[in-house]
Design a protein around this motif. Structure first.
Motif, PDB file in Angstrom:
ATOM      1  N   TYR B  35       0.883  -1.247   0.187  1.00 12.70           N
ATOM      2  CA  TYR B  35      -0.277  -0.310  -0.182  1.00 12.70           C
ATOM      3  C   TYR B  35       0.927   1.366  -0.096  1.00 12.70           C
ATOM      4  CZ  TYR B  35      -3.994  -2.541   1.158  1.00 12.70           C
ATOM      5  OH  TYR B  35      -4.924  -3.492   0.932  1.00 12.70           O
ATOM      6  N   GLN B  36       0.420   2.216  -0.437  1.00 15.00           N
ATOM      7  CA  GLN B  36       1.092   4.164  -0.145  1.00 15.00           C
ATOM      8  C   GLN B  36       0.115   4.135   0.223  1.00 15.00           C
ATOM      9  OE1 GLN B  36       0.299   6.837  -3.521  1.00 15.00           O
ATOM     10  NE2 GLN B  36       2.467   6.618  -4.085  1.00 15.00           N
ATOM     11  N   GLN B  37       1.019   5.133   0.874  1.00 16.38           N
ATOM     12  CA  GLN B  37      -0.068   6.020   1.960  1.00 16.38           C
ATOM     13  C   GLN B  37       0.724   7.366   2.261  1.00 16.38           C
ATOM     14  OE1 GLN B  37      -0.875   5.504   6.725  1.00 16.38           O
ATOM     15  NE2 GLN B  37      -2.799   6.200   6.445  1.00 16.38           N
ATOM     16  N   ILE B  38      -0.463   8.068   1.727  1.00 17.21           N
ATOM     17  CA  ILE B  38       0.759   9.478   1.430  1.00 17.21           C
ATOM     18  C   ILE B  38       0.016  10.342   2.554  1.00 17.21           C
ATOM     19  CG2 ILE B  38      -0.016  11.488   0.001  1.00 17.21           C
ATOM     20  CD1 ILE B  38      -0.180  10.444  -2.606  1.00 17.21           C
ATOM     21  N   LEU B  39       0.592  11.397   2.811  1.00 16.98           N
ATOM     22  CA  LEU B  39       0.030  11.932   4.706  1.00 16.98           C
ATOM     23  C   LEU B  39      -1.038  12.327   4.843  1.00 16.98           C
ATOM     24  CD1 LEU B  39       1.258  12.954   7.125  1.00 16.98           C
ATOM     25  CD2 LEU B  39       1.814  14.738   5.691  1.00 16.98           C
ATOM     26  N   GLY B  40      -1.735  12.055   5.549  1.00 19.88           N
ATOM     27  CA  GLY B  40      -3.456  12.594   6.243  1.00 19.88           C
ATOM     28  C   GLY B  40      -4.094  11.901   5.336  1.00 19.88           C
ATOM     29  N   GLN B  41      -4.047  10.928   4.745  1.00 20.52           N
ATOM     30  CA  GLN B  41      -5.191   9.604   4.051  1.00 20.52           C
ATOM     31  C   GLN B  41      -4.636   8.515   4.302  1.00 20.52           C
ATOM     32  OE1 GLN B  41      -4.263   9.800  -0.468  1.00 20.52           O
ATOM     33  NE2 GLN B  41      -3.947  12.615  -0.541  1.00 20.52           N
ATOM     34  N   GLY B  42      -6.011   7.945   3.607  1.00 26.11           N
ATOM     35  CA  GLY B  42      -6.562   6.311   3.993  1.00 26.11           C
ATOM     36  C   GLY B  42      -5.106   5.752   3.073  1.00 26.11           C
ATOM     37  N   PRO B  43      -4.700   4.241   3.070  1.00 27.62           N
ATOM     38  CA  PRO B  43      -3.418   3.633   2.368  1.00 27.62           C
ATOM     39  C   PRO B  43      -4.656   3.401   0.726  1.00 27.62           C
ATOM     40  CG  PRO B  43      -3.601   2.836   5.007  1.00 27.62           C
ATOM     41  CD  PRO B  43      -4.146   3.940   4.403  1.00 27.62           C
ATOM     42  N   LYS B  44      -3.675   3.588   0.303  1.00 23.67           N
ATOM     43  CA  LYS B  44      -4.313   2.534  -1.043  1.00 23.67           C
ATOM     44  C   LYS B  44      -3.237   1.738  -1.637  1.00 23.67           C
ATOM     45  CE  LYS B  44      -3.049   4.944  -4.765  1.00 23.67           C
ATOM     46  NZ  LYS B  44      -2.325   5.654  -6.386  1.00 23.67           N
ATOM     47  N   LEU B  45      -3.943   0.811  -1.924  1.00 23.13           N
ATOM     48  CA  LEU B  45      -3.359  -0.578  -2.539  1.00 23.13           C
ATOM     49  C   LEU B  45      -2.690  -0.494  -3.412  1.00 23.13           C
ATOM     50  CD1 LEU B  45      -3.535  -3.230  -2.214  1.00 23.13           C
ATOM     51  CD2 LEU B  45      -5.193  -4.220  -3.376  1.00 23.13           C
ATOM     52  N   LEU B  46      -1.343  -0.473  -3.933  1.00 26.27           N
ATOM     53  CA  LEU B  46      -0.564  -0.760  -5.199  1.00 26.27           C
ATOM     54  C   LEU B  46      -0.463  -1.804  -5.631  1.00 26.27           C
ATOM     55  CD1 LEU B  46       2.178   1.004  -4.088  1.00 26.27           C
ATOM     56  CD2 LEU B  46       0.267   2.045  -5.765  1.00 26.27           C
ATOM     57  N   ILE B  47      -0.457  -3.272  -5.494  1.00 24.01           N
ATOM     58  CA  ILE B  47      -0.417  -4.056  -5.587  1.00 24.01           C
ATOM     59  C   ILE B  47      -0.439  -5.082  -4.681  1.00 24.01           C
ATOM     60  CG2 ILE B  47       2.392  -4.367  -4.951  1.00 24.01           C
ATOM     61  CD1 ILE B  47       2.488  -5.943  -8.111  1.00 24.01           C
ATOM     62  N   GLN B  48      -1.229  -6.773  -5.200  1.00 21.35           N
ATOM     63  CA  GLN B  48      -1.470  -8.106  -4.476  1.00 21.35           C
ATOM     64  C   GLN B  48      -1.069  -9.475  -4.706  1.00 21.35           C
ATOM     65  OE1 GLN B  48      -5.813  -7.349  -3.392  1.00 21.35           O
ATOM     66  NE2 GLN B  48      -6.174  -9.862  -3.042  1.00 21.35           N
ATOM     67  N   PHE B  49      -0.160  -9.935  -4.036  1.00 17.01           N
ATOM     68  CA  PHE B  49       0.081 -11.061  -4.908  1.00 17.01           C
ATOM     69  C   PHE B  49      -0.518 -12.001  -4.023  1.00 17.01           C
ATOM     70  CE2 PHE B  49       4.244  -9.698  -6.509  1.00 17.01           C
ATOM     71  CZ  PHE B  49       3.951  -8.589  -6.070  1.00 17.01           C
ATOM     72  N   GLN B  50      -0.943 -13.775  -4.391  1.00 15.89           N
ATOM     73  CA  GLN B  50      -1.699 -14.337  -3.795  1.00 15.89           C
ATOM     74  C   GLN B  50       0.048 -15.080  -3.942  1.00 15.89           C
ATOM     75  OE1 GLN B  50      -3.570 -15.617  -2.018  1.00 15.89           O
ATOM     76  NE2 GLN B  50      -3.734 -17.622  -1.888  1.00 15.89           N
ATOM     77  N   ASN B  51       0.442 -16.033  -3.149  1.00 19.71           N
ATOM     78  CA  ASN B  51       1.549 -16.408  -3.085  1.00 19.71           C
ATOM     79  C   ASN B  51       3.060 -16.107  -3.973  1.00 19.71           C
ATOM     80  OD1 ASN B  51       0.731 -19.112  -1.467  1.00 19.71           O
ATOM     81  ND2 ASN B  51      -0.675 -19.609  -3.121  1.00 19.71           N
ATOM     82  N   ASN B  52       3.983 -16.397  -5.688  1.00 25.17           N
ATOM     83  CA  ASN B  52       4.673 -15.565  -5.940  1.00 25.17           C
ATOM     84  C   ASN B  52       3.966 -15.246  -7.168  1.00 25.17           C
ATOM     85  OD1 ASN B  52       3.949 -18.464  -7.285  1.00 25.17           O
ATOM     86  ND2 ASN B  52       5.788 -17.872  -7.500  1.00 25.17           N
ATOM     87  N   GLY B  53       1.852 -15.515  -6.848  1.00 30.03           N
ATOM     88  CA  GLY B  53       1.653 -14.515  -8.275  1.00 30.03           C
ATOM     89  C   GLY B  53       1.128 -13.110  -7.908  1.00 30.03           C
TER      90      GLY B  53
END
Lengths: 111, 114
Positions: B35-53
């Motif tokens: 996740y990326q969390q910019i100051l004053g904001q909630g986390p934003k998902l960048l990428i999601q892995f299941q095992n190595n995929g």
């Protein structure tokens, strides 16, 4: 939820009183909701979750209420303590299975 | 049980430089998130892995960001070249199963791009 940049909503509560933190979510297809607590310099910490087929769920000193009609979620903290001071985020899981975080609320406990 | 480990805790770089972040999830957790969390904001998902995929990388700026989880355990997130707007906290989280369990977060890496 929408970002408000640096201007986080804030809530100040006297120590020992109850706190209620509100959250409006955007996706009527969301089936799962979570509240996280984030202290300064730390990652978000799980507090409590609720599925969309429930209206209320209780934990230790915390209660989450879900009103799907108006797409509103609230977190109630009983007998707040200094350690409850943090930023609180609600998050929803939508139809795309991703967790989307709302705008946080900064809770300050007044001694 | 050990939590999600991230390093470094802080990083300061100049724009156009490259940077890498490392994450070690909770043992046995198959799903890993950045996740990326910019100051004053909630986390934003960048990428999601299941095992190595990769399950979802729709919000990853692929022209400059890359991530890998080669052996299905540790993961690295890289930015090359960095821009000023990349200044944020980069959080790693893991869960036991894909989208069926609570996500547990690390403390994050605070990146400042000057």
């Amino acid at each position: 939820g929408e970002s408000v940049g640096l201007h986080l909503p804030t809530l100040s509560v006297q120590e020992g009183d109850n706190s209620i933190i509100n959250c409006a979510y955007s996706n009527s297809a969301s089936d799962y909701f979570i509240w996280y607590k984030q202290e300064s310099g730390k990652g978000p910490q799980f507090i409590i979750d609720i599925r969309s087929n429930m209206d209320k769920r209780q934990g230790q000193r915390v209660t989450v209420l879900l009103n799907k009609t108006v797409k509103h979620l609230s977190l109630q903290i009983a007998a707040t303590q200094p350690g409850d001071s943090a930023v609180y985020f609600c998050a929803e899981r939508g139809g795309n299975e991703k967790l989307t975080f709302g705008t946080g609320t900064r809770l300050t406990i007044i001694p | 049980e050990a939590g999600v480990a991230q390093s470094p805790r802080y990083k300061i770089i100049e724009k156009r430089q490259s940077v890498a972040f490392w994450c070690n999830p909770i043992s046995g957790h198959a799903t890993l998130y950045w996740y990326q969390q910019i100051l004053g904001q909630g986390p934003k998902l960048l990428i999601q892995f299941q095992n190595n995929g990769v399950v979802d990388d729709s919000q990853l700026p692929k022209d400059r960001f890359s991530a890998e989880r080669l052996k299905g355990v540790d993961s690295t997130l890289k930015i090359q070249p960095a821009k000023l707007e990349d200044s944020a906290v980069y959080l790693c989280a893991s869960s036991f199963m894909l989208n069926k369990n609570i996500q547990y977060f690390g403390a994050g890496t605070r990146l400042s791009v000057l």
